[in-house]
Design an enzyme around this catalytic site. Structure first.
Site, PDB file in Angstrom:
ATOM      1  N   PRO A 226     -21.579  20.350 -42.099  1.00  0.00           N
ATOM      2  CA  PRO A 226     -22.751  19.471 -42.111  1.00  0.00           C
ATOM      3  C   PRO A 226     -23.400  19.401 -40.726  1.00  0.00           C
ATOM      4  O   PRO A 226     -22.762  19.763 -39.736  1.00  0.00           O
ATOM      5  CB  PRO A 226     -22.175  18.103 -42.500  1.00  0.00           C
ATOM      6  CG  PRO A 226     -20.784  18.334 -42.924  1.00  0.00           C
ATOM      7  CD  PRO A 226     -20.339  19.644 -42.396  1.00  0.00           C
ATOM      8  N   PRO A 227     -24.643  18.942 -40.664  1.00  0.00           N
ATOM      9  CA  PRO A 227     -25.335  18.852 -39.377  1.00  0.00           C
ATOM     10  C   PRO A 227     -24.609  17.926 -38.408  1.00  0.00           C
ATOM     11  O   PRO A 227     -24.020  16.938 -38.824  1.00  0.00           O
ATOM     12  CB  PRO A 227     -26.697  18.239 -39.743  1.00  0.00           C
ATOM     13  CG  PRO A 227     -26.836  18.395 -41.200  1.00  0.00           C
ATOM     14  CD  PRO A 227     -25.473  18.490 -41.782  1.00  0.00           C
ATOM     15  N   GLY A 230     -20.917  19.851 -34.582  1.00  0.00           N
ATOM     16  CA  GLY A 230     -20.500  20.579 -33.397  1.00  0.00           C
ATOM     17  C   GLY A 230     -20.449  22.088 -33.560  1.00  0.00           C
ATOM     18  O   GLY A 230     -19.726  22.767 -32.832  1.00  0.00           O
ATOM     19  N   HIS A 448      -8.366   7.358 -56.414  1.00  0.00           N
ATOM     20  CA  HIS A 448      -8.721   8.495 -57.258  1.00  0.00           C
ATOM     21  C   HIS A 448      -8.070   9.786 -56.732  1.00  0.00           C
ATOM     22  O   HIS A 448      -7.396  10.507 -57.468  1.00  0.00           O
ATOM     23  CB  HIS A 448     -10.247   8.617 -57.286  1.00  0.00           C
ATOM     24  CG  HIS A 448     -10.772   9.739 -58.119  1.00  0.00           C
ATOM     25  ND1 HIS A 448     -11.397   9.540 -59.322  1.00  0.00           N
ATOM     26  CD2 HIS A 448     -10.781  11.088 -57.921  1.00  0.00           C
ATOM     27  CE1 HIS A 448     -11.758  10.704 -59.831  1.00  0.00           C
ATOM     28  NE2 HIS A 448     -11.404  11.663 -58.993  1.00  0.00           N
ATOM     29  N   GLU A 449      -8.228  10.030 -55.447  1.00  0.00           N
ATOM     30  CA  GLU A 449      -7.664  11.261 -54.878  1.00  0.00           C
ATOM     31  C   GLU A 449      -6.137  11.228 -54.879  1.00  0.00           C
ATOM     32  O   GLU A 449      -5.486  12.244 -55.105  1.00  0.00           O
ATOM     33  CB  GLU A 449      -8.194  11.495 -53.456  1.00  0.00           C
ATOM     34  CG  GLU A 449      -9.712  11.665 -53.357  1.00  0.00           C
ATOM     35  CD  GLU A 449     -10.266  12.757 -54.271  1.00  0.00           C
ATOM     36  OE1 GLU A 449      -9.547  13.736 -54.549  1.00  0.00           O
ATOM     37  OE2 GLU A 449     -11.427  12.604 -54.716  1.00  0.00           O
ATOM     38  N   HIS A 452      -4.977  12.351 -58.247  1.00  0.00           N
ATOM     39  CA  HIS A 452      -4.974  13.817 -58.357  1.00  0.00           C
ATOM     40  C   HIS A 452      -3.751  14.395 -57.646  1.00  0.00           C
ATOM     41  O   HIS A 452      -3.049  15.259 -58.167  1.00  0.00           O
ATOM     42  CB  HIS A 452      -6.209  14.406 -57.666  1.00  0.00           C
ATOM     43  CG  HIS A 452      -7.485  14.280 -58.461  1.00  0.00           C
ATOM     44  ND1 HIS A 452      -7.573  14.613 -59.770  1.00  0.00           N
ATOM     45  CD2 HIS A 452      -8.736  13.900 -58.080  1.00  0.00           C
ATOM     46  CE1 HIS A 452      -8.833  14.428 -60.188  1.00  0.00           C
ATOM     47  NE2 HIS A 452      -9.558  13.985 -59.164  1.00  0.00           N
ATOM     48  N   ASP A 525     -14.584  15.688 -63.146  1.00  0.00           N
ATOM     49  CA  ASP A 525     -13.205  15.996 -63.538  1.00  0.00           C
ATOM     50  C   ASP A 525     -13.103  16.117 -65.052  1.00  0.00           C
ATOM     51  O   ASP A 525     -12.482  17.045 -65.574  1.00  0.00           O
ATOM     52  CB  ASP A 525     -12.261  14.875 -63.091  1.00  0.00           C
ATOM     53  CG  ASP A 525     -12.172  14.765 -61.577  1.00  0.00           C
ATOM     54  OD1 ASP A 525     -12.515  15.755 -60.904  1.00  0.00           O
ATOM     55  OD2 ASP A 525     -11.761  13.698 -61.099  1.00  0.00           O
TER      56      ASP A 525
HETATM   57  P1  ADP Z   1     -24.410  21.256 -35.177  1.00  0.00           P
HETATM   58  O1  ADP Z   1     -24.737  22.542 -34.480  1.00  0.00           O
HETATM   59  O2  ADP Z   1     -23.182  21.351 -36.043  1.00  0.00           O
HETATM   60  O3  ADP Z   1     -25.546  20.626 -35.896  1.00  0.00           O
HETATM   61  P2  ADP Z   1     -24.150  20.328 -32.508  1.00  0.00           P
HETATM   62  O4  ADP Z   1     -23.177  21.288 -31.974  1.00  0.00           O
HETATM   63  O5  ADP Z   1     -25.571  20.569 -32.185  1.00  0.00           O
HETATM   64  O6  ADP Z   1     -23.995  20.188 -34.068  1.00  0.00           O
HETATM   65  O7  ADP Z   1     -23.734  18.864 -32.067  1.00  0.00           O
HETATM   66  C1  ADP Z   1     -24.624  18.004 -31.435  1.00  0.00           C
HETATM   67  C2  ADP Z   1     -23.920  17.183 -30.395  1.00  0.00           C
HETATM   68  O8  ADP Z   1     -22.980  16.305 -30.987  1.00  0.00           O
HETATM   69  C3  ADP Z   1     -23.117  18.009 -29.435  1.00  0.00           C
HETATM   70  O9  ADP Z   1     -23.886  18.495 -28.392  1.00  0.00           O
HETATM   71  C4  ADP Z   1     -22.071  17.027 -28.958  1.00  0.00           C
HETATM   72  O10 ADP Z   1     -22.580  16.214 -27.935  1.00  0.00           O
HETATM   73  C5  ADP Z   1     -21.839  16.161 -30.172  1.00  0.00           C
HETATM   74  N1  ADP Z   1     -20.661  16.619 -30.931  1.00  0.00           N
HETATM   75  C6  ADP Z   1     -20.650  17.061 -32.204  1.00  0.00           C
HETATM   76  N2  ADP Z   1     -19.398  17.365 -32.591  1.00  0.00           N
HETATM   77  C7  ADP Z   1     -18.601  17.128 -31.543  1.00  0.00           C
HETATM   78  C8  ADP Z   1     -17.192  17.265 -31.308  1.00  0.00           C
HETATM   79  N3  ADP Z   1     -16.354  17.705 -32.266  1.00  0.00           N
HETATM   80  N4  ADP Z   1     -16.720  16.925 -30.102  1.00  0.00           N
HETATM   81  C9  ADP Z   1     -17.548  16.476 -29.144  1.00  0.00           C
HETATM   82  N5  ADP Z   1     -18.857  16.335 -29.285  1.00  0.00           N
HETATM   83  C10 ADP Z   1     -19.412  16.638 -30.468  1.00  0.00           C
HETATM   84 ZN    ZN Z   2     -11.554  13.660 -59.122  1.00  0.00          ZN
END
Ligand code: ADP
Ligand code: ZN
Length: 645
Positions: A226-227, A230, A448-449, A452, A525
Site C-alpha cells: 500500500p502507499p 516505504g 474471526h481470524e 480460521h 468465506d
Molecule cells: P511508498 O513508496 O511505499 O509510497 P515511501 O517510501 O515514499 O512510501 O514512504 C514515505 C515516507 O514514509 C518515507 O520517506 C519515510 O519517511 C516514511 N516511512 C515509510 N515507511 C517507513 C518505514 N518502514 N520506516 C521508516 N520510515 C518509513
Molecule cells: Zn474469514
C-alpha cells in the site's frame, strides 16, 4: 488515488491522439500558419501597402516595358510603383479581378512621369526587394518567431508536467539521479522485505563473484504494498547500502501527450543508467505503464503500450555482467500488471512491503523521533497502539505534526497531548480516504481470524497456518489467515476438501460462539465454502445425490440476461440445492462444536492478536498447546467420521 491519476492520463492521451501526437507534423503546420499570419500582418509589397489591393482576387503578370506603356495609355492602370530596376503597376479592378504588372528591366525613360501625370495615374517609388531580404522577411523571421514562442510554451509545459515536450532532450531532467545516503536501518520494521533485497545489495557490491559462479542475477524486483509503506525508502536503501547510483522516475511521467515520447524516455533512462552503472533504476507507480494490455479496453492505449514494450525490450536487452543495472519497481496493485512484466528475466521477484504491525510501528516511530525534542512522559508504544492500520508515511507525518503543534504552542518539547492531537488529525484526514476500523470491528476480526486459525490447526487434511493478521489490507480484507500449501500438490482428496470448508466456516462460527452475533465479514468465506461443496457434488462425483454424473450448467447469452440452461432435471437440481445446504449446516455444526471445545485457545489467540496484530503459525500452535489442547499432527483428531457427502 493512483488509480484516478492514471485514468486522467489515459483520457488525455486519447483526446490528444492523432494530430497533436506527431511533433513533426505539428511543427510543419505551425510554420506554415505563422508564415501566413506574418505575411498578412506585415505585407512586403508596396502594391498592398498602397491599399488598392487586398481583398480582391490578385494576379501578377510579367510584361515588357512597352506593353506597360500601352496599358497606361489605355487607362487601365491605377497605380505605378517605380523602383531602381523594376516597375510594378496595379491595374484597375475589372470583374472583381485586379492584375498587377511587373516590368523586370526598365528602359531609362524620362517621359514616364509626364505620361503618368497626363493620364492621371498615381505613382510612387519603392525600394527594391532583394532576394535575401525577401527570404528573411518572408520565411526566416516568421519561423524564428514561431520557434521562440514554441520553445517558450514547451518550457512552460515541461515545468508543469515534469518533462520536456520535445521528448528527446527533455527527459534528462525528469530522471533523478543521486547516490542516496539511506541505509537499511533507516527503514524500520519490514524485516522480511529487507532480507529479500539484501541479496541484491550483495550482488551490486561484488557482481564478479556471482557472474563467475554462473548465477542468474535478478534484473527486476517488484515492491508490492500500500502507499506510504516505504517502498521508495527501501529501494533507496538498497542503492545506499550498495553505494551505487539511484535513478528514479514515476511510471506516470512516461505517459505524455505525444506518442513515442514515453518509449524514448525509457531508452534514455536505461542509457543513462548504463553510463553510471552499477546502478539501481527505481520506477514508482509502475502500474501507470505496466497495466495489462488486455485490461485497456477496446483500442487500448498506443502510448502506454509502446512505452511498456520499450521497457520490456530494455530489460531483455541488457546483461548484468560487468557493471550491473537492477530495476526496482513499486506498485500497490500488482494484480493489474501485464503478465509479460512478471516473466522470468523481468520482474520475476516480488517483495511484499506491508503496513507495519504494532512492533513495526514502534520501530518506525523510533526512527522518526530522532532529532525531535520529546517530553519524558511520551510513550511511543502508546502512540503505536493508537495508530493501528496506518502506514509508515502516516507515522512520520504524525511526529512532524506533533512537533509543529508544540512549536505553535511555544513549548520547548513535544508532549503526549501534542501526539494525541496529531494522531487524531491524521486519522480524521485518512478516514475520508480509507476507512479505519473501530475497536469493536477489530475485536470481531480478531475472533474471526482466530476461528480460521484454530480450525486449520486441528483439522485433519487442512493446510497449516503460516500467519494470522488483523492489520487491515485495503478496503476489502480486514484481516487474513495465511495458510501454507504443501508443495507440489496437484490433487485434493475428499477429506482435504471438507477440511478446507471447515476452515472457511471457522471465521463465522467463531463470531457466533464468542461474540454471539454474525457480521458481514464472513460473506466471502461462505461463498467459497459453498463453491467447494457444489463442485464436490456436481463435478467430482463425491456425493450420493448426483453419483458420478457431472452436472453442467451453462449461462446462455443468446437468451438474454441470466437465463441458464442445465442438462439435468429440476428434481435433481432441487436435490442438489438441498444437499449443499444440508452439508454446509452439518459442517457448520461441527465447526461450532470444535471451536467451543477450543474456547480457551481462541480467546488466548484473540487477545494476543489484538495486542500485536500479527502472529506466526508457530505462535498459533504454541498458543493452542498452552491451553492444554492438541493440534493435528497425524491420527484422527477431531475429524468426525460421518462425512456423508
Ligand atoms: P511508498 O513508496 O511505499 O509510497 P515511501 O517510501 O515514499 O512510501 O514512504 C514515505 C515516507 O514514509 C518515507 O520517506 C519515510 O519517511 C516514511 N516511512 C515509510 N515507511 C517507513 C518505514 N518502514 N520506516 C521508516 N520510515 C518509513
Ligand atoms: Zn474469514
Amino acid at each position: 488515488m493512483a488509480n484516478q491519476k492514471n485514468n486522467n492520463n489515459d483520457n488525455n492521451n486519447n483526446d490528444d491522439k492523432g494530430f497533436f501526437n506527431n511533433p513533426i507534423l505539428v511543427f510543419v503546420i505551425f510554420s506554415i500558419v505563422s508564415v501566413m499570419v506574418f505575411k498578412t500582418l506585415f505585407p512586403q509589397d508596396d502594391m498592398n501597402a498602397n491599399g488598392a489591393a487586398g481583398t480582391f482576387g490578385q494576379q501578377q503578370k510579367i510584361v515588357s516595358y512597352s506593353d506597360l506603356k500601352k496599358l497606361i495609355n489605355d487607362g487601365s492602370i491605377e497605380y505605378v510603383g517605380i523602383g531602381a530596376t523594376t516597375i510594378k503597376a496595379t491595374g484597375k479592378v475589372a470583374n472583381g479581378e485586379q492584375v498587377t504588372y511587373k516590368v523586370q528591366r526598365v528602359v531609362p525613360d524620362a517621359a514616364l512621369i509626364s505620361t503618368l501625370e497626363s493620364k492621371g495615374v498615381a505613382y510612387g517609388a519603392f525600394s527594391e526587394e532583394n532576394l535575401l531580404g525577401d527570404m528573411l522577411f518572408g520565411w526566416v523571421l516568421p519561423i524564428l518567431i514561431f520557434f521562440l514562442i514554441w520553445s517558450f510554451l514547451a518550457k512552460r509545459m515541461a515545468k508543469s508536467m515534469g518533462g520536456g515536450i520535445l521528448g528527446m532532450g527533455g527527459s534528462k531532467k525528469m530522471i533523478n539521479s543521486e547516490k542516496p545516503n539511506v541505509k537499511f536501518e533507516d527503514m524500520a520494521g519490514n524485516k522480511e522485505a529487507k532480507e529479500e533485497v539484501a541479496e541484491i545489495v550483495d550482488f551490486l557490491k561484488s557482481p564478479d563473484r556471482y557472474v563467475n559462479l554462473g548465477a542468474q542475477i535478478p534484473k527486476g524486483v517488484l515492491l508490492v504494498g500500500p502507499p506510504g509503506t516505504g517502498k521508495t525508502l527501501l529501494a533507496k536503501a538498497v542503492a545506499g547500502e550498495a553505494d551505487v547510483e539511484f535513478l528514479s522516475v514515476t511510471g506516470s511521467s512516461f505517459i505524455e501527450m505525444f506518442v513515442g515520447v514515453g518509449a524514448s524516455r525509457v531508452r534514455d533512462l536505461f542509457e543513462q543508467a548504463k553510463k553510471v552503472a552499477p546502478a539501481i533504476i527505481f520506477i514508482d507507480e509502475i502500474d501507470a505503464i505496466g497495466k495489462s494490455r488486455a485490461s485497456g479496453g477496446i483500442g487500448g492505449n498506443d502510448e502506454r503500450e509502446q512505452t511498456l514494450n520499450q521497457l520490456l525490450a530494455e530489460m531483455d536487452g541488457f546483461s548484468s555482467a560487468g557493471a550491473p543495472v537492477i530495476v526496482l519497481a513499486a506498485t500497490n496493485r500488482p494484480e493489474i500488471l501485464d503478465p509479460a512484466l512478471l516473466r522470468p528475466g523481468r520482474f520475476d521477484r516480488q517483495v511484499l512491503v506491508d503496513k507495519p504491525d504494532l512492533e513495526g510501528r514502534v520501530e518506525i516511530l523510533n526512527v522518526h523521533i530522532k532529532g525531535v525534542k520529546v517530553g519524558k512522559n511520551v510513550d511511543l508504544r502508546e502512540i503505536a497502539v493508537m495508530t493501528a492500520g496506518l502506514a509508515g508515511a502516516d507515522l512520520a507525518n504524525i511526529i512532524n505534526e506533533a512537533a509543529l503543534l508544540a512549536g505553535r504552542g511555544n513549548k520547548d518539547e513535544v508532549s503526549p497531548e501534542h501526539f494525541k492531537e496529531a494522531v487524531e488529525r491524521q486519522i480524521a484526514g485518512l478516514e475520508k480516504k480509507s476507512r479505519r476500523i473501530s475497536p469493536k470491528e477489530r475485536e470481531i476480526v480478531a475472533y474471526h481470524e482466530s476461528g480460521h486459525a484454530v480450525m486449520a490447526e486441528v483439522t485433519k487434511g487442512a493446510k497449516k497456518v503460516n500467519k494470522v493478521s488483523i492489520v487491515p489490507r485495503g478496503l476489502a480484507a480486514l484481516g487474513y489467515t495465511l495458510n501454507t500449501p504443501e508443495e507440489n500438490k496437484y490433487l485434493m482428496q475428499k477429506h482435504e476438501l471438507i477440511a478446507e470448508v471447515d476452515v472457511l466456516l471457522g471465521g463465522r462460527a467463531a463470531e457466533q460462539v464468542f461474540i454471539g452475533e454474525i457480521s458481514t465479514g464472513a460473506g466471502n468465506d461462505l461463498e467459497r465454502a459453498t463453491e467447494i461443496i457444489k463442485a464436490m457434488a456436481s463435478v467430482y462425483g463425491m456425493s450420493e445425490v448426483a453419483g458420478l454424473m457431472v452436472l453442467s450448467r451453462q449461462t446462455n447469452q443468446f437468451l438474454g440476461g441470466g437465463q441458464t440452461s442445465k442438462d439435468y432435471s429440476d428434481k435433481l437440481a432441487q436435490d442438489l440445492d438441498q444437499h449443499i445446504k444440508n452439508t454446509l449446516n452439518e459442517r457448520y455444526d461441527h465447526v461450532v462444536k470444535t471451536l467451543s471445545e477450543y474456547r480457551e485457545s481462541v480467546e488466548l489467540m484473540t487477545k494476543e492478536l489484538l495486542k500485536v496484530e500479527v502472529i506466526s503459525g508457530e505462535r498459533v500452535r504454541e498458543l493452542i498447546k498452552q491451553t492444554g489442547k492438541e493440534i493435528y499432527e497425524g491420527g484422527d483428531l477431531h475429524q468426525d467420521g460421518k462425512n456423508n457427502l
